[in-house]
Design a protein around this motif. Structure first.
Motif: not given
Length: 193
Positions: A139-149
């Motif tokens: 999901p988009i929220d997981q992809r965003i978190e992965d990219e930022i972290r």
């Protein structure tokens, strides 16, 4: 049948040297090096001047709909670190008018808006994959978190030119949590008025 005989006379002197092709002196002196470097610099300057004539489209389409932000702080962090590439509110710096940097910036902004666009949230929601599909992406929220972290977002080249985008660990956590809440409360498209 006999093959014609090849005249080997050009090769009798041995292999041809690079020096003979370019008329390099046996022992180049200082004057020769300066002249050569000036000619090379002139060629580079001519090429740089010529590529400035290649136009690059720098546009900011209208903002259609932003997500329902969970707080002004989340939006402020997103503006600080994400909006230049992931929205229609790109601030084009002076060097975005200088090729070849302008080509790279235009490519990065186009790719960023394709991946995630805070200014066209309805399109963003429509692109969200069905989680029941086999091999569905996260999901988009997981992809965003992965990219930022992982440190991939914001990219290092962007952080280099934009010191404000260098988020602390606390700011990264606040941005991730805020974006998770924003995405959760913006999951339904806006109702027409």
């Amino acid at each position: 049948m006999r093959l014609p005989r090849i005249d080997a006379s050009p090769f009798k002197e041995g292999p041809v040297s690079v020096r003979s092709w370019f008329r390099l002196p046996a022992h180049p002196d200082r004057r020769w090096w300066i002249r050569t470097l000036l000619i090379d610099a002139g060629i580079v300057l001519l090429v740089l001047a010529a590529i400035q004539l290649v136009p690059v489209k720098r546009d900011n389409p209208p903002v259609l709909r932003e997500p329902n932000w969970n707080s002004p702080e989340t939006r402020a962090l997103a503006v600080q670190a994400c909006f230049d590439c992931h929205s229609s509110e790109t601030d084009w710096p002076w060097y975005s008018h200088v090729a070849p940097v302008s080509w790279v910036l235009r490519y990065d902004v186009t790719e960023g808006r394709e991946a995630l666009d805070f200014s066209d949230w309805d399109r963003q929601l429509a692109m969200e994959p069905d989680p029941n599909q086999p091999f569905a992406p996260d999901p988009i929220d997981q992809r965003i978190e992965d990219e930022i972290r992982s440190g991939n977002m914001p990219p290092a080249t962007y952080r280099l030119a934009n010191p404000d985008a260098r988020l602390t660990d606390a700011e990264k956590d606040a941005l991730i949590d805020g974006l998770r809440q924003t995405i959760a409360q913006s999951a339904t498209p806006a109702q027409p008025n």
